[in-house]
Scaffold this motif. Structure first.
Motif, PDB file in Angstrom:
ATOM      1  N   TYR A   1       0.844  -1.189   0.000  1.00 23.07           N
ATOM      2  CA  TYR A   1       0.000   0.000   0.000  1.00 23.07           C
ATOM      3  C   TYR A   1       0.884   1.245   0.000  1.00 23.07           C
ATOM      4  CZ  TYR A   1      -3.769  -3.089   1.710  1.00 23.07           C
ATOM      5  OH  TYR A   1      -4.695  -4.091   1.851  1.00 23.07           O
ATOM      6  N   VAL A   2       0.268   2.377  -0.332  1.00 18.18           N
ATOM      7  CA  VAL A   2       0.867   3.666  -0.027  1.00 18.18           C
ATOM      8  C   VAL A   2      -0.170   4.476   0.751  1.00 18.18           C
ATOM      9  CG1 VAL A   2       2.480   3.790  -1.968  1.00 18.18           C
ATOM     10  CG2 VAL A   2       0.150   4.664  -2.234  1.00 18.18           C
ATOM     11  N   LEU A   3       0.337   5.299   1.656  1.00 21.10           N
ATOM     12  CA  LEU A   3      -0.516   6.272   2.337  1.00 21.10           C
ATOM     13  C   LEU A   3      -0.372   7.583   1.585  1.00 21.10           C
ATOM     14  CD1 LEU A   3       0.429   5.377   6.027  1.00 21.10           C
ATOM     15  CD2 LEU A   3      -1.607   4.669   4.761  1.00 21.10           C
ATOM     16  N   TYR A   4      -1.497   8.264   1.322  1.00 19.00           N
ATOM     17  CA  TYR A   4      -1.480   9.458   0.470  1.00 19.00           C
ATOM     18  C   TYR A   4      -2.398  10.533   1.042  1.00 19.00           C
ATOM     19  CZ  TYR A   4      -6.154   8.382  -1.268  1.00 19.00           C
ATOM     20  OH  TYR A   4      -7.515   8.167  -1.352  1.00 19.00           O
ATOM     21  N   PRO A   5      -2.120  11.819   0.753  1.00 15.65           N
ATOM     22  CA  PRO A   5      -2.967  12.912   1.255  1.00 15.65           C
ATOM     23  C   PRO A   5      -4.239  13.040   0.429  1.00 15.65           C
ATOM     24  CG  PRO A   5      -1.154  13.809  -0.027  1.00 15.65           C
ATOM     25  CD  PRO A   5      -0.942  12.328   0.018  1.00 15.65           C
ATOM     26  N   HIS A   6      -5.389  12.764   1.045  1.00 13.79           N
ATOM     27  CA  HIS A   6      -6.631  12.665   0.278  1.00 13.79           C
ATOM     28  C   HIS A   6      -7.052  13.981  -0.366  1.00 13.79           C
ATOM     29  CE1 HIS A   6      -8.802  14.747   3.484  1.00 13.79           C
ATOM     30  NE2 HIS A   6      -9.866  14.736   2.727  1.00 13.79           N
ATOM     31  N   SER A   7      -6.650  15.122   0.210  1.00 12.69           N
ATOM     32  CA  SER A   7      -7.104  16.410  -0.320  1.00 12.69           C
ATOM     33  C   SER A   7      -6.289  16.889  -1.518  1.00 12.69           C
ATOM     34  CB  SER A   7      -7.051  17.479   0.777  1.00 12.69           C
ATOM     35  OG  SER A   7      -5.724  17.648   1.235  1.00 12.69           O
ATOM     36  N   TYR A   8      -5.212  16.167  -1.842  1.00  9.24           N
ATOM     37  CA  TYR A   8      -4.332  16.618  -2.923  1.00  9.24           C
ATOM     38  C   TYR A   8      -5.067  16.700  -4.268  1.00  9.24           C
ATOM     39  CZ  TYR A   8      -0.390  16.934  -6.126  1.00  9.24           C
ATOM     40  OH  TYR A   8       0.478  17.349  -7.113  1.00  9.24           O
TER      41      TYR A   8
ATOM     42  N   GLY B   1      -0.078  23.839   3.455  1.00 11.85           N
ATOM     43  CA  GLY B   1      -0.907  24.403   4.513  1.00 11.85           C
ATOM     44  C   GLY B   1      -2.315  23.872   4.536  1.00 11.85           C
ATOM     45  N   LYS B   2      -2.661  23.038   3.570  1.00 14.50           N
ATOM     46  CA  LYS B   2      -4.030  22.520   3.482  1.00 14.50           C
ATOM     47  C   LYS B   2      -4.220  21.358   4.455  1.00 14.50           C
ATOM     48  CE  LYS B   2      -7.509  21.300   0.016  1.00 14.50           C
ATOM     49  NZ  LYS B   2      -8.325  22.485   0.311  1.00 14.50           N
ATOM     50  N   THR B   3      -5.369  21.319   5.092  1.00  9.14           N
ATOM     51  CA  THR B   3      -5.700  20.217   5.984  1.00  9.14           C
ATOM     52  C   THR B   3      -5.943  18.953   5.174  1.00  9.14           C
ATOM     53  OG1 THR B   3      -6.662  21.649   7.674  1.00  9.14           O
ATOM     54  CG2 THR B   3      -7.382  19.356   7.655  1.00  9.14           C
ATOM     55  N   THR B   4      -5.354  17.872   5.611  1.00 10.48           N
ATOM     56  CA  THR B   4      -5.515  16.617   4.890  1.00 10.48           C
ATOM     57  C   THR B   4      -5.458  15.452   5.865  1.00 10.48           C
ATOM     58  OG1 THR B   4      -4.788  15.371   2.937  1.00 10.48           O
ATOM     59  CG2 THR B   4      -3.062  16.184   4.411  1.00 10.48           C
ATOM     60  N   ILE B   5      -5.949  14.319   5.404  1.00  8.81           N
ATOM     61  CA  ILE B   5      -5.826  13.059   6.137  1.00  8.81           C
ATOM     62  C   ILE B   5      -5.210  12.050   5.181  1.00  8.81           C
ATOM     63  CG2 ILE B   5      -7.084  11.160   7.223  1.00  8.81           C
ATOM     64  CD1 ILE B   5      -9.110  13.229   8.174  1.00  8.81           C
ATOM     65  N   TYR B   6      -4.294  11.266   5.692  1.00 14.87           N
ATOM     66  CA  TYR B   6      -3.632  10.257   4.866  1.00 14.87           C
ATOM     67  C   TYR B   6      -4.438   8.964   4.865  1.00 14.87           C
ATOM     68  CZ  TYR B   6       0.689  12.458   3.358  1.00 14.87           C
ATOM     69  OH  TYR B   6       1.613  13.241   2.703  1.00 14.87           O
ATOM     70  N   TYR B   7      -4.884   8.566   3.652  1.00 11.40           N
ATOM     71  CA  TYR B   7      -5.588   7.308   3.464  1.00 11.40           C
ATOM     72  C   TYR B   7      -4.676   6.305   2.765  1.00 11.40           C
ATOM     73  CZ  TYR B   7      -9.994   9.613   4.662  1.00 11.40           C
ATOM     74  OH  TYR B   7     -11.003  10.288   5.319  1.00 11.40           O
ATOM     75  N   LYS B   8      -5.137   5.070   2.666  1.00 11.96           N
ATOM     76  CA  LYS B   8      -4.361   4.028   1.992  1.00 11.96           C
ATOM     77  C   LYS B   8      -4.884   3.813   0.573  1.00 11.96           C
ATOM     78  CE  LYS B   8      -7.080  -0.102   3.071  1.00 11.96           C
ATOM     79  NZ  LYS B   8      -8.340   0.585   3.349  1.00 11.96           N
TER      80      LYS B   8
END
Length: 299
Positions: A70-77, A89-96
């Motif tokens: 897997y990779v973990l990635y910033p969902h808001s990108y 500076g953007k708020t993000t959560i790392y998903y798989k």
């Protein structure tokens, strides 16, 4: 003071809510140059590059791609690039997600069909093993979102049971960490962190306007560090302004320490109890006692 508590609570509520919802962004796989693909137009037609206003480059090719589960990635990108917004500076959560196509600078993910800079991705390799007391980087497997956890049971080192450090712990059984205590991780779903290494997931104390604020390392890039800060904001700072925190407490019961308030080590406190098995620390600030994880207390 009430305003500080309100905004802090609001920010943490947002992150907790988003972590419970595993977003699935469905986009089209656009053809063309993999770098230019992620360049968008911002205000007044100004082009925003793949890393926004980060000074760090997109990155180099991921190592041993065939061994990445897997990779973990910033969902808001993806949404930021499509809207012409700066990711910094953007708020993000790392998903798989899974790798669809790994390139020299960026990688297309299977779920989003979008290319992400390699310097913003965290690979999780196959066949990892963990032992009791290890700190691992994973995701909340009965929820979602990147989390650090401490191994509580290594009966099967490839599928350890853990206590999530980045979930709320209240001490009365009602916190998310308590409700999901000793959750068993899936095989190939975690990375074991090593003390003293600039490794994705490492706990940080970052100098900011005369204070030390908490952060989670995403990537060390030369003399820069990309990290997640307060409320999951994706940021960058000079490595010289960053201190790696130890993975094991270097303080004991009775020690005077600094504890976290909102996002910074600003409170004077005394350690009253440490539960090493679950990585929790009880501290007393004046007449008030609270429970923190081991990365929220600093000697």
């Amino acid at each position: 003071m009430k305003k500080i508590y309100f905004f802090a609570a609001l920010a943490f509520s947002f992150v907790a809510f988003a972590s419970c919802t595993d977003s699935k962004n469905k986009g089209e796989n656009k053809e063309g140059d993999s770098t230019e693909q992620n360049v968008s137009n911002g205000e007044e037609g100004k082009k925003i590059g793949p890393m926004g206003s980060f000074t760090s480059p997109e990155g180099t090719a991921l190592k041993d791609v065939d061994n990445i589960e897997y990779v973990l990635y910033p969902h808001s990108y993806k949404s930021a690039m499509e809207a012409g917004e700066d990711i910094k500076g953007k708020t993000t959560i790392y998903y798989k997600d899974k790798v669809a196509d790994s390139g020299e600078k960026n990688t297309e993910l299977a779920g989003t069909r979008f290319r992400y800079p390699n310097n913003l991705l965290i690979p999780i390799y196959k066949d990892a093993k963990a032992k009791k007391g290890d700190i691992v980087l994973t995701w909340w497997q009965s929820g979602s979102g990147m989390k650090r956890a401490i191994v509580t049971d290594d009966s099967d080192p490839t599928m350890p049971k853990v206590h999530y450090l980045d979930l709320s712990f209240k001490g009365d059984g009602s916190g998310f960490a308590e409700e999901h205590d000793n959750e068993q991780l899936k095989p190939n779903s975690f990375v074991v962190l090593k003390d003293g290494e600039f490794q994705p997931g490492a706990p940080l104390a970052i100098k900011n306007k005369g204070e030390l604020v908490v952060g989670i390392l995403i990537k060390e890039v030369g003399d820069k560090v990309i990290y997640l800060g307060f409320a999951g904001s994706l940021n960058e700072i000079d490595k010289s302004e960053v201190k790696l925190l130890p993975l094991k407490p270097n303080y004991g019961v009775g020690d005077n320490v600094k504890s976290v308030f909102v996002d910074a080590f600003t409170k004077d406190a005394k350690v009253t109890k440490i539960d090493s098995k679950i990585g929790r620390v009880w501290v007393k600030e004046g007449d008030k006692e609270k429970i923190l994880n081991i990365f929220e207390v600093m000697k």
